[in-house]
Scaffold this motif. Structure first.
Motif, mmCIF file in Angstrom:
data_model
loop_
_atom_site.group_PDB
_atom_site.id
_atom_site.type_symbol
_atom_site.label_atom_id
_atom_site.label_comp_id
_atom_site.label_asym_id
_atom_site.label_seq_id
_atom_site.Cartn_x
_atom_site.Cartn_y
_atom_site.Cartn_z
ATOM 1 N N LEU A 1 5.904 -10.263 4.801
ATOM 2 C CA LEU A 1 6.195 -8.749 3.881
ATOM 3 C C LEU A 1 4.933 -8.422 3.127
ATOM 4 O O LEU A 1 5.189 -7.508 2.469
ATOM 5 N N ALA A 2 4.184 -9.349 2.620
ATOM 6 C CA ALA A 2 2.985 -9.083 2.275
ATOM 7 C C ALA A 2 2.386 -7.794 2.671
ATOM 8 O O ALA A 2 1.750 -7.050 1.983
ATOM 9 N N VAL A 3 2.114 -7.889 4.026
ATOM 10 C CA VAL A 3 1.396 -6.733 5.009
ATOM 11 C C VAL A 3 1.922 -5.584 4.847
ATOM 12 O O VAL A 3 1.888 -4.908 4.471
ATOM 13 N N LEU A 4 3.288 -5.875 4.995
ATOM 14 C CA LEU A 4 4.776 -4.423 4.798
ATOM 15 C C LEU A 4 3.708 -4.044 3.987
ATOM 16 O O LEU A 4 4.622 -2.655 3.421
ATOM 17 N N LEU A 5 4.346 -4.716 2.517
ATOM 18 C CA LEU A 5 4.399 -3.527 1.018
ATOM 19 C C LEU A 5 3.080 -2.782 0.439
ATOM 20 O O LEU A 5 3.165 -1.825 0.416
ATOM 21 N N GLU A 6 1.742 -3.804 1.475
ATOM 22 C CA GLU A 6 0.368 -3.230 1.082
ATOM 23 C C GLU A 6 0.973 -1.909 1.979
ATOM 24 O O GLU A 6 -0.234 -0.932 1.459
ATOM 25 N N PHE A 7 1.193 -1.338 3.478
ATOM 26 C CA PHE A 7 0.806 -0.603 3.701
ATOM 27 C C PHE A 7 1.640 0.083 3.468
ATOM 28 O O PHE A 7 1.367 1.607 3.203
ATOM 29 N N ALA A 8 2.932 -0.299 2.904
ATOM 30 C CA ALA A 8 4.107 1.413 1.783
ATOM 31 C C ALA A 8 3.460 1.959 1.161
ATOM 32 O O ALA A 8 2.805 2.831 0.764
ATOM 33 N N GLY A 9 2.372 0.394 0.328
ATOM 34 C CA GLY A 9 1.377 1.107 -0.676
ATOM 35 C C GLY A 9 0.588 2.245 -0.939
ATOM 36 O O GLY A 9 -0.193 2.939 -1.368
#
Length: 226
Positions: free
Chosen positions: A127-135
């Protein structure tokens, strides 16, 4: 047939969304630099709407009240030792099956199409990776987060059931996304009752040390694809 998004699933991406997703990403990673991440979150919080900001600040208040070693131990106990608190979102839909391997590959390809490279030490569905990508890529990242909405909701409910402080962060993440649609609510209920599929297969080349912190995305190279 071209797949269309139902009106209920549409959500405008606001200017504050990337800030929220980047901060949530940092706080959902292994807590090895907590003071600086907490301070940054508290500086960004005023630009976020209340339903995103308030649970975020409840989490940072908890972080400030505990010792770093205790926070790290709680992180490992929560995310590495409890299957229903797994931060790897494809696990909820596919378990340890061959279909999960394909889902992981699809995520990695989505990052590559946008010009981002994932570190070898982390899976693309953390989830941390997905959120960074979304940012960094709000439109593409929002789509991926929405596709994993059911798993994210089950993680949020599981964290809340265990009294975990990270439930506040999942409340904040959920507030950045559209409400659950009818089929997504059914998927959450089914996962809660039955759990993920149980076929056991290897996920090479996606093996990792579960106690390792997330390795975030590398920025696109100059002149590279976007």
């Amino acid at each position: 047939m071209k797949r269309t998004i139902k009106p209920a699933a549409r959500q405008r991406i606001e200017s504050w969304h990337p800030y929220a997703w980047q901060i949530q990403s940092l706080l959902l990673g292994y807590p090895d630099d907590t003071p600086s991440r907490t301070a940054l979150a508290e500086r960004v919080a005023p630009v976020l709407p209340g339903q995103v900001r308030e649970p975020l600040l409840r989490f940072t208040a908890h972080v400030r009240a505990v010792q770093p070693d205790d926070l790290a131990a709680a992180y490992v106990d929560t995310f590495d030792h409890r299957k229903r608190c797994c931060p790897y979102l494809t696990y909820y839909a596919h378990g340890d099956t061959r279909r999960r391997g394909l889902a992981l590959l699809r995520l990695k390809q989505a990052y590559a199409r946008a010009g981002w490279r994932l570190g070898e030490e982390e899976l693309p569905d953390h989830l941390a990776v997905l959120l960074e990508f979304a940012g960094a890529e709000p439109a593409a990242g929002h789509r991926l987060l929405t596709e994993h909405r059911a798993g994210l909701e089950l993680l949020r409910l599981s964290l809340r059931d265990t009294g975990s402080p990270w439930a506040h962060l999942l409340d904040s993440v959920s507030a950045t996304l559209p409400p659950l649609a009818g089929d997504q609510r059914q998927a959450v209920a089914r996962l809660a009752a039955e759990g993920p599929p149980e076929e056991q297969v290897g996920l090479d080349p996606y093996g990792l040390d579960p106690s390792a912190p997330p390795q975030y995305l590398s920025a696109p190279q100059a002149g590279g694809p976007r």
